[in-house]
Design a protein around this motif. Structure first.
Motif, short mmCIF file in Angstrom:
data_model
loop_
_atom_site.label_atom_id
_atom_site.label_comp_id
_atom_site.label_asym_id
_atom_site.label_seq_id
_atom_site.Cartn_x
_atom_site.Cartn_y
_atom_site.Cartn_z
N UNK A 55 0.81 -1.22 0.00
CA UNK A 55 0.00 0.00 0.00
C UNK A 55 0.85 1.27 0.00
N UNK A 56 2.13 1.13 0.28
CA UNK A 56 3.03 2.29 0.30
C UNK A 56 3.64 2.58 -1.07
N UNK A 57 3.37 1.72 -2.07
CA UNK A 57 3.95 1.86 -3.41
C UNK A 57 2.85 1.97 -4.45
N UNK A 58 3.06 2.81 -5.47
CA UNK A 58 2.01 2.95 -6.51
C UNK A 58 1.61 1.61 -7.15
N UNK A 59 2.57 0.78 -7.53
CA UNK A 59 2.24 -0.50 -8.13
C UNK A 59 1.55 -1.44 -7.15
N UNK A 60 1.92 -1.34 -5.90
CA UNK A 60 1.30 -2.16 -4.86
C UNK A 60 -0.14 -1.76 -4.60
N UNK A 61 -0.40 -0.47 -4.64
CA UNK A 61 -1.77 0.02 -4.44
C UNK A 61 -2.67 -0.50 -5.56
N UNK A 62 -2.13 -0.45 -6.78
CA UNK A 62 -2.88 -0.96 -7.93
C UNK A 62 -3.16 -2.45 -7.74
N UNK A 63 -2.13 -3.21 -7.36
CA UNK A 63 -2.28 -4.64 -7.13
C UNK A 63 -3.36 -4.93 -6.09
N UNK A 64 -3.32 -4.24 -4.95
CA UNK A 64 -4.29 -4.49 -3.88
C UNK A 64 -5.72 -4.23 -4.36
N UNK A 113 4.32 -2.31 9.49
CA UNK A 113 4.78 -1.81 8.20
C UNK A 113 4.69 -0.31 8.10
N UNK A 114 4.89 0.22 6.89
CA UNK A 114 4.88 1.67 6.68
C UNK A 114 3.53 2.29 7.04
N UNK A 115 3.54 3.59 7.24
CA UNK A 115 2.29 4.31 7.50
C UNK A 115 1.32 4.06 6.35
N UNK A 116 0.06 3.95 6.68
CA UNK A 116 -0.96 3.66 5.68
C UNK A 116 -1.61 4.94 5.19
N UNK A 117 -1.68 5.09 3.87
CA UNK A 117 -2.39 6.19 3.23
C UNK A 117 -3.68 5.63 2.65
N UNK A 118 -4.84 6.16 3.08
CA UNK A 118 -6.12 5.61 2.63
C UNK A 118 -6.31 5.68 1.12
N UNK A 119 -7.05 4.71 0.61
CA UNK A 119 -7.46 4.67 -0.78
C UNK A 119 -8.68 5.58 -0.95
N UNK A 120 -8.86 6.14 -2.13
CA UNK A 120 -10.06 6.90 -2.45
C UNK A 120 -10.84 6.14 -3.51
N UNK A 121 -12.12 6.43 -3.60
CA UNK A 121 -12.91 5.76 -4.64
C UNK A 121 -12.45 6.20 -6.04
N UNK A 122 -11.96 7.43 -6.18
CA UNK A 122 -11.45 7.88 -7.48
C UNK A 122 -10.19 7.10 -7.87
#
Length: 149
Positions: A55-64, A113-122
């Protein structure tokens, strides 16, 4: 006449809906990943440090996001352990629902793990739009590429 005017105003302005509850949505996930996110060794991976690192990486956020939207089919390695199962796509969730469940996991279930940045619906909508041709097997391959361990 007054009731008709009130109805027209409601329809014209739209009716505000409550934000999806990530904890309630997570009940679907808990059947495999357990209520605490510990997973089941050899069958279902834990949702902990690996989740937060991704969740701390752009590609990881996409994967999740795509793991929830498209599901997974194929091998992944989480916390040094191999998992060869499949996760079904979580049908019926709109972008706000996907963001809500990911935020519940990242903010409540996964605490290491690293600090979590919330996901947005956008943000989730963008991932969904860019992945129409991906299969669950394609998404599973993104785990390692995104830095999952």
């Amino acid at each position: 006449m007054r009731a008709l005017l009130a109805l027209a105003l409601l329809l014209g302005a739209g009716i505000a809906q409550a934000a999806p509850d990530g904890a309630t949505i997570y009940n679907r996930c808990a059947a495999c990943h357990t209520r605490t996110g510990a997973g089941v060794p050899g069958a279902y991976p834990p949702l902990g440090a690996d989740f937060r690192a991704l969740a701390a990486k752009p590609g990881g956020r996409r994967y999740l996001a795509l793991a929830v939207i498209k599901g997974l089919n194929g091998p992944i390695s989480v916390e040094g352990k191999a998992y060869r199962g499949m996760m079904p796509a979580q049908g019926g969730l709109d972008d706000a629902g996907v963001a809500a469940v990911l935020n519940h996991v990242g903010g409540t279930i996964a605490s290491a793990g690293p600090a979590f940045r919330p996901f947005t619906d956008q943000e989730v909508a963008g991932y969904r739009a860019g992945a129409k041709a991906l299969s669950a097997a394609d998404v599973a391959k993104l785990h390692e590429v995104a830095g999952g361990k």
